[in-house]
Design a protein around this motif. Structure first.
Motif, PDB file in Angstrom:
ATOM      1  N   VAL A  23      13.220  13.659 -20.394  1.00 56.86           N
ATOM      2  CA  VAL A  23      13.643  15.006 -20.799  1.00 56.86           C
ATOM      3  C   VAL A  23      13.340  15.293 -22.266  1.00 56.86           C
ATOM      4  N   GLY A  51      12.171  20.047 -22.521  1.00 53.08           N
ATOM      5  CA  GLY A  51      11.452  21.025 -21.716  1.00 53.08           C
ATOM      6  C   GLY A  51      10.718  22.069 -22.522  1.00 53.08           C
ATOM      7  N   ASN A  52      10.772  21.998 -23.843  1.00 47.08           N
ATOM      8  CA  ASN A  52      10.122  22.990 -24.702  1.00 47.08           C
ATOM      9  C   ASN A  52       8.905  22.387 -25.407  1.00 47.08           C
ATOM     10  N   THR A  89      10.494  27.141 -27.063  1.00 48.76           N
ATOM     11  CA  THR A  89       9.163  26.685 -26.693  1.00 48.76           C
ATOM     12  C   THR A  89       8.094  27.514 -27.407  1.00 48.76           C
TER      13      THR A  89
END
Length: 305
Positions: A23, A51-52, A89
């Motif tokens: 992660v 996740g970015n 992101t």
């Protein structure tokens, strides 16, 4: 039986470690220290964190690499507000949104370069530009807050000391989880082992006025670069419907520098993650406000060349 329990615990810890790395733990963007502008991103980083997508180019900007094909370059300069942090992101950054929209409109590679770092003030940015130049920018847009009138460099060591400015990755993701997140959030407040950082509207006007403001006014005039200022508003200022001080505004008026007051742009509380920083909605708001201003200037650049 005891051996089985030990093996199970080892496997469990290994699985947890792998999951944390998956992660984004042990993949934080790294910094280096500077005796001129305090600190900046290590160049050439391409990471995925929680996740970015975190992209840092060869000049330590949160932007794609520069290219000889770049038609017009705009420098968006600021602090953590436009830097976005690891929770934003790449494609959701105001600079990235603007770059995409302007390139689509003009059918040319228009670059909106994100030159920013958390807790930077105008003097940090001035020292960086003074060392590396303006990267061929036709426009410099400063995005800072009213408290940046007096937010001066201190050169207090933070790289490799502050969890927010790591110079290397943790040996284990589990160690990072505890040292950077769980202990500061849940253990330190109980024992008061660390002073909690305040995000407030307070400013110390007894400090010298930040020299970076006058640097950019003089620098842009000397290099024939247009200067635009976007004055970000903290959540507290939004609630009070006024900036905590107007010294920056007075300076810009004195030198006839165009500026945008974010308080006058339909600002909403839902744009904030905390007292200062924007979420993705806030990043989009900055882009929406700046877009017509930048498009107008890009049109002028093309018409005059």
């Amino acid at each position: 039986m005891r051996i089985r329990v030990i093996l199970f615990l080892i496997l469990l810890i290994c699985a947890f470690e792998i999951g944390l790395r998956f992660v984004g733990f042990r993949n934080a963007p790294l910094y280096y220290a500077s005796d001129q502008y305090e600190y900046m991103y290590v160049p050439d980083q391409n990471r995925v964190r929680f996740g970015n997508h975190i992209l840092v180019n060869e000049h330590s900007m949160r932007s794609a690499p520069l290219s000889q094909r770049d038609s017009v370059r705009i420098l968006l300069i600021g602090d953590s507000v436009i830097d976005g942090g690891v929770m934003t992101t790449h494609d959701s950054l105001a600079a990235s949104i603007l770059e995409s929209k302007l390139s689509d409109q003009f059918h040319q590679p228009i670059r909106v370069l994100n030159l920013a770092a958390k807790s930077w003030g105008p003097d940090n940015a001035a020292a960086f530009i003074n060392k590396y130049g303006n990267f061929g920018a036709s426009l410099i847009c400063l995005i800072f807050s009213s408290h940046d009138a007096y937010d001066n460099m201190t050169f207090e060591p933070v790289v490799g000391i502050s969890p927010d400015h790591p110079k290397q990755q943790y040996a284990l993701a589990i160690v990072e989880l505890f040292d950077r997140y769980l202990i500061p959030r849940y253990v330190d407040p109980i024992f008061n082992t660390k002073k909690k950082r305040q995000l407030s509207n307070e400013t110390d006007e007894s400090k010298p006025f930040n020299t970076g403001w006058k640097f950019f006014i003089d620098y842009c005039k000397q290099h024939n670069i247009e200067l635009l200022v976007y004055l970000h508003a903290e959540r507290g200022e939004l609630m009070q419907t006024k900036y905590i001080n107007d010294t920056i505004i007075h300076l810009l008026d004195k030198y006839d520098i165009p500026y945008i007051l974010e308080l006058n742009t339909g600002l909403e509380e839902k744009f904030y993650d905390d007292n200062i920083h924007f979420n993705e909605l806030g990043q989009k708001h900055i882009a929406n406000i700046l877009y017509p201003e930048l498009a107008k200037r890009v049109t002028f650049f093309y018409s005059s060349n």
